[in-house]
Design an enzyme around this catalytic site. Structure first.
Site, PDB file in Angstrom:
ATOM      1  N   HIS A 162      22.324 -21.738  21.021  1.00 54.55           N
ATOM      2  CA  HIS A 162      22.464 -23.017  21.738  1.00 54.55           C
ATOM      3  C   HIS A 162      23.909 -23.512  21.681  1.00 54.55           C
ATOM      4  O   HIS A 162      24.485 -23.926  22.694  1.00 54.55           O
ATOM      5  CB  HIS A 162      21.559 -24.080  21.100  1.00 54.55           C
ATOM      6  CG  HIS A 162      20.090 -23.812  21.225  1.00 54.55           C
ATOM      7  ND1 HIS A 162      19.472 -23.511  22.417  1.00 54.55           N
ATOM      8  CD2 HIS A 162      19.101 -23.812  20.288  1.00 54.55           C
ATOM      9  CE1 HIS A 162      18.174 -23.353  22.220  1.00 54.55           C
ATOM     10  NE2 HIS A 162      17.923 -23.522  20.931  1.00 54.55           N
ATOM     11  N   HIS A 166      19.647 -18.634  15.755  1.00 53.21           N
ATOM     12  CA  HIS A 166      19.006 -19.351  16.872  1.00 53.21           C
ATOM     13  C   HIS A 166      19.862 -20.525  17.335  1.00 53.21           C
ATOM     14  O   HIS A 166      20.152 -20.666  18.538  1.00 53.21           O
ATOM     15  CB  HIS A 166      17.630 -19.851  16.428  1.00 53.21           C
ATOM     16  CG  HIS A 166      16.872 -20.562  17.494  1.00 53.21           C
ATOM     17  ND1 HIS A 166      15.984 -19.924  18.331  1.00 53.21           N
ATOM     18  CD2 HIS A 166      16.875 -21.871  17.890  1.00 53.21           C
ATOM     19  CE1 HIS A 166      15.471 -20.792  19.178  1.00 53.21           C
ATOM     20  NE2 HIS A 166      15.997 -21.993  18.930  1.00 53.21           N
ATOM     21  N   GLU A 167      20.259 -21.356  16.383  1.00 52.11           N
ATOM     22  CA  GLU A 167      21.025 -22.547  16.750  1.00 52.11           C
ATOM     23  C   GLU A 167      22.421 -22.186  17.254  1.00 52.11           C
ATOM     24  O   GLU A 167      22.972 -22.882  18.109  1.00 52.11           O
ATOM     25  CB  GLU A 167      21.120 -23.505  15.559  1.00 52.11           C
ATOM     26  CG  GLU A 167      19.781 -24.029  15.059  1.00 52.11           C
ATOM     27  CD  GLU A 167      18.964 -24.701  16.154  1.00 52.11           C
ATOM     28  OE1 GLU A 167      19.557 -25.238  17.116  1.00 52.11           O
ATOM     29  OE2 GLU A 167      17.723 -24.684  16.053  1.00 52.11           O
TER      30      GLU A 167
END
Length: 449
Positions: free
Chosen positions: A23, A19-20
């Site tokens: 980003h 997920h990170e």
């Protein structure tokens, strides 16, 4: 317990990193300076600053993570680096960076499912035994020997697939049309009422509670493997032992033997086994799994691996392209099902028992890892979809909340005042804290109540 903790950390750590990284990768590609990439919160357990100046951190609390970017709202920024600050970016750039995290989880799910389908789907065909008397399945007309071929017009090629399709109807609150082929070769159309399916929306819900019983091949009650430090090893079981009776009751096959274990957690059993042509009595106290009304016994033994599953086995193989298409469909269906469950709980149609918190996730991680790599990867795919969809909810502090603020900015032509955004973040934190406490309450009631 240690294995469960280990596999939970692996699962959460991997999916948070995915997920990170979404980003992180998009931010860097679009020219935003990243200061820190952290997996976990709290005190750092490990950290390293790379040549590009990014600080990589693994922190003590593995319940999330974050990517810290250069931002004037969080401290002074040199004038030369202002073009790299997140808050100075155009609306489209900020939106892409925020959206990248949930999308990374969904893309991961597609590739995880793709790996599963590429290796082939194997399981047991949905062939039924006699339904439980006076159950919904019995009332609907299911018979012993029926094979479920479709649920709602969609092919049902395995027992797992049937359960998944019935859960979809349970969440929708609709009766499930089920096509079966009987032992006479005739196809019949049956219906399971919506109210009988509601139990499937609960974490501990099982198809046996609506009366459907899976028919399994004959498996001799012969011990194939004894798990180290298990109740069976303590009782003196050995590979090759044939179980012939429990507390004076004859045992015909493995299903009868395992049923005695499941139904007697923590209770002493006198087990008669045949070993090298001689009968012996062993004293077994099954261990306990689960909690509350769902506690079952376990011994720590498995049957021999030479069982012929014959017509009960389901095997489907895909080409790489077909596997990718199937993976995309599965990710889409899981995403839709997650949204339906959330909507059902908010509307009151579904019980909060559908909610699963950290304890439920940990148990699922440990159980699937124990089954095998395929089951664990499938669990990762499902959890990745859930994380991706939950992060898109319009709650401040989540990615979806930021996207809502960006939508308001787009419509109004200017961002909301910082004070309003800060107040929204505070409300979002309270909402998330409430959801977490509710999930923990459900978890503890489910497993320790």
């Amino acid at each position: 317990m240690l294995q469960t903790i280990f596999w939970t950390i692996i699962a959460i750590g991997l999916l948070v990193t995915v997920h990170e990284f979404g980003h992180f990768w998009v931010a860097r590609k679009l020219g935003v300076k990243v200061l820190r990439f952290s997996v976990g919160f709290g005190s750092p357990l490990w950290k390293r600053t790379a040549r590009d100046g990014v600080e990589y951190v693994v922190a003590a609390i593995p319940l999330g993570g974050y990517v810290k970017m250069l931002d004037e709202r969080e401290g002074g920024v040199d004038e030369a680096e202002l073009p790299k600050a997140f808050n100075r970016q155009k609306l489209g750039v900020r939106t892409a960076i925020v959206l990248a995290g949930p999308l990374a989880n969904l893309i991961f799910a597609i590739f995880a499912y793709w790996a599963i389908f590429l290796s082939g789907e194997t399981g047991l065909k949905p062939i039924l035994d006699e339904p439980i008397p006076e159950s919904a399945a019995a009332a609907a007309g299911f018979r012993s020997g029926d094979e479920i071929v479709e649920v709602g017009g969609e092919s049902a090629n395995s027992w797992e697939r049937v359960i998944y399709q019935l859960v979809e109807y349970a969440v929708d609150g609709e009766a499930a049309p089920v096509s079966v082929v009987g032992e006479d070769g005739m196809q019949r159309e049956l219906f399971l009422p919506a109210e009988s399916l509601l139990v499937l929306t609960e974490s501990q819900g099982a198809v046996s509670q609506i009366g459907l019983v899976q028919k399994l091949p004959h498996i001799p009650a012969v011990i194939g493997e004894v798990v180290t430090d298990s109740p069976a090893e303590a009782a003196g079981f050995q590979p090759g032992d044939r179980v012939t009776g429990v507390n004076g009751k004859p045992i015909q096959d493995w299903h009868g033997w395992s049923r005695e274990i499941r139904e007697n957690p923590g209770r002493g059993l006198e087990v008669e086994v045949e070993r090298n042509g001689r009968l012996q009595l062993l004293q077994l106290i099954p261990g306990e799994k689960g909690s509350g009304d769902s506690v079952i016994g376990f011994a720590g033994v498995s049957y021999t691996d030479d069982v012929d599953f014959g017509r009960y086995r389901s095997e489907i193989h895909y080409t790489p392209l077909a596997a990718l298409e199937r993976a995309a469909q599965e990710t889409w269906k899981m995403s839709a099902l997650t949204l339906k469950v959330i909507g059902g709980m908010l509307s009151g149609q579904l019980s909060v028992e559908s909610l699963g918190g950290p304890v439920t996730i940990a148990k699922a991680a440990g159980d699937t890892a124990e089954i095998g790599i395929g089951a664990f990867v499938r669990f990762l795919a499902m959890l990745s979809v859930t994380i991706g969809i939950l992060n898109l909810l319009p709650i401040p502090v989540l990615d979806g909340g930021h996207l809502v603020l960006y939508l308001i900015e787009f419509l109004a032509g200017r961002p909301l005042p910082d004070s309003v955004q800060a107040r929204a973040q505070g409300i979002g934190m309270m909402i998330m804290l409430g959801i977490m406490l509710l999930a923990l309450y459900v978890d503890f009631g489910r497993f320790f109540g």
